[in-house]
Design a protein around this motif. Structure first.
Motif, PDB file in Angstrom:
ATOM      1  N   ASN A  76       0.841  -1.196   0.000  1.00 52.19           N
ATOM      2  CA  ASN A  76       0.000   0.000   0.000  1.00 52.19           C
ATOM      3  C   ASN A  76       0.875   1.246   0.000  1.00 52.19           C
ATOM      4  OD1 ASN A  76       0.707   0.645   2.840  1.00 52.19           O
ATOM      5  ND2 ASN A  76      -0.527  -1.163   3.303  1.00 52.19           N
ATOM      6  N   THR A  77       0.227   2.423   0.024  1.00 53.13           N
ATOM      7  CA  THR A  77       0.952   3.704  -0.012  1.00 53.13           C
ATOM      8  C   THR A  77       0.885   4.419   1.328  1.00 53.13           C
ATOM      9  OG1 THR A  77      -1.008   4.861  -0.843  1.00 53.13           O
ATOM     10  CG2 THR A  77       0.514   3.950  -2.475  1.00 53.13           C
ATOM     11  N   ASN A  78       0.744   3.666   2.411  1.00 54.33           N
ATOM     12  CA  ASN A  78       0.641   4.266   3.738  1.00 54.33           C
ATOM     13  C   ASN A  78       1.982   4.812   4.208  1.00 54.33           C
ATOM     14  OD1 ASN A  78      -2.011   3.485   3.748  1.00 54.33           O
ATOM     15  ND2 ASN A  78      -1.698   1.705   5.068  1.00 54.33           N
ATOM     16  N   ASP A  79       1.908   5.903   4.967  1.00 51.11           N
ATOM     17  CA  ASP A  79       3.073   6.481   5.618  1.00 51.11           C
ATOM     18  C   ASP A  79       3.246   5.792   6.968  1.00 51.11           C
ATOM     19  OD1 ASP A  79       5.013   8.085   6.831  1.00 51.11           O
ATOM     20  OD2 ASP A  79       3.563   9.662   7.336  1.00 51.11           O
ATOM     21  N   LEU A  80       4.358   5.104   7.159  1.00 53.01           N
ATOM     22  CA  LEU A  80       4.594   4.378   8.401  1.00 53.01           C
ATOM     23  C   LEU A  80       5.481   5.145   9.365  1.00 53.01           C
ATOM     24  CD1 LEU A  80       4.949   0.651   7.264  1.00 53.01           C
ATOM     25  CD2 LEU A  80       2.913   2.003   7.778  1.00 53.01           C
ATOM     26  N   SER A  81       5.652   6.450   9.141  1.00 54.25           N
ATOM     27  CA  SER A  81       6.431   7.258  10.074  1.00 54.25           C
ATOM     28  C   SER A  81       5.630   7.628  11.309  1.00 54.25           C
ATOM     29  CB  SER A  81       6.911   8.542   9.386  1.00 54.25           C
ATOM     30  OG  SER A  81       5.823   9.446   9.177  1.00 54.25           O
TER      31      SER A  81
END
Length: 357
Positions: free
Chosen positions: A13-18
């Motif tokens: 996916n294109t999720n931001d994991l920061s």
């Protein structure tokens, strides 16, 4: 990681994991294999319309800021060029003097140029320039600090440029995109992008090297030999967690993998297949596979002994399997040296129980 404001590993996916909720909206890019051959772990851009964006990210970067960007790129065509990412707007899209930055890979049959570029709206671009190679994975890091742009490729510094517009550049949150320019009408990127990160600090040289090494993973080398442990087997099929490679003339097949446990199998026609698990922890590993080839093993030793026992891994007459009661004749050149009755057909279970080769 300290001061990270966006991290896109693209694992499905294109999720931001920061932890900063800077998730990207995807317009057409498709999941693909990453540099380790793992499926659904990078994104492929078609070079004509695919891109991703977030219009109002949580981060704001200006000419007086410190920041770093890091990503892996595999550009698929050196004849065209495309923008890997950009943060900013044109002069006519709102305000003046705002800080903008982006990276692009330009293609020409004799000139593959990578540019990391920054400016204030309405001014000429400042460029840190290096070369890239098409159709391979490369790791790029741009570090901006004290009005100096420093560019790294695969952990090595390759370019610097002083940013000249220090007095008037405004810091403001700007649209952020991957795969296209600020107008979303040209310079679409063609190829793969993976592990994109952005920090509001200047990464140190050691952090850049650590980032390159960690994201590169570790080398897993299979050495496949016959059961003598010496003779290499060429063209054996090595399947590491679904990623199939074939051994070279030295009997080697080489992979890159992140830490984890990966099942493997090694097959070659005429040999007994081998299976196991590759345990990748924190260093390169080598897995030695000795494949058992069909051969005769004699027990007894003395040819004049009244009784010999011979074990064979397979027995056929033409294309038909032999059966108990059939005879096997052993010749040395034209000399008949033994005549054996096939006494027992072994199943895989009792074959291994009795150490039959």
């Amino acid at each position: 990681t300290e001061d990270i404001v966006a991290w896109y590993p693209f694992t499905g996916n294109t999720n931001d994991l920061s932890g900063n909720a800077n998730d990207l909206t995807n317009y057409g890019a498709t999941l693909t294999t990453d540099r380790f051959g793992i499926s659904n772990s990078a994104y492929l851009y078609d070079g004509s319309s695919n891109y991703m964006e977030i219009m109002t990210p949580s981060f704001a970067i200006g000419g007086d800021s410190s920041f770093s960007v890091s990503f892996w790129m595999n550009k698929d065509n050196i004849i065209t060029h495309g923008w890997i990412y950009h943060s900013g707007l044109t002069q006519g899209q709102g305000g003046t003097d705002r800080f903008c930055h982006f990276a692009e890979a330009l293609g020409d049959p004799n000139d593959e140029v990578f540019k990391w570029r920054a400016n204030e709206q309405g001014s000429a671009w400042q460029n840190a320039v290096a070369s890239y190679a098409a159709n391979i994975w490369e790791h790029w890091v741009g570090v901006y600090e004290n009005y100096v742009m420093t560019l790294y490729k695969d952990g090595v510094q390759v370019a610097t440029k002083t940013f000249d517009y220090t007095p008037n550049t405004i810091t403001e949150a700007m649209p952020f995109r991957l795969g296209t320019n600020y107008l979303i009408n040209n310079y679409f990127f063609g190829g793969k992008i993976d592990d994109f990160g952005l920090w509001t600090k200047a990464l140190t040289t050691s952090e850049i090297i650590d980032l390159f090494n960690a994201s590169s993973g570790y080398q897993v080398t299979f050495t496949v030999t016959e059961n003598d442990g010496i003779t290499p087997i060429e063209n054996a099929e090595v399947d590491l967690d679904g990623d199939i490679k074939y051994t070279d003339m030295n009997g080697e097949a080489i992979y890159m993998r992140h830490p984890g446990t990966y099942p493997y199998s090694v097959t070659k026609e005429g040999y007994i297949s081998q299976t196991g698990n590759a345990e990748v922890v924190d260093e390169d590993i080598t897995i030695d596979v000795e494949m058992i080839a069909p051969y005769f093993e004699f027990e007894g030793g003395d040819p004049s002994a009244p009784l010999w026992t011979i074990y064979i891994s397979s027995a056929k007459i033409g294309n038909e399997d032999m059966v108990a009661g059939d005879q096997i004749a052993i010749f040395d050149a034209d000399l008949l040296v033994g005549l054996f009755d096939l006494f027992q057909i072994c199943t895989p279970e009792n074959q291994y129980e009795n150490d039959l080769t």
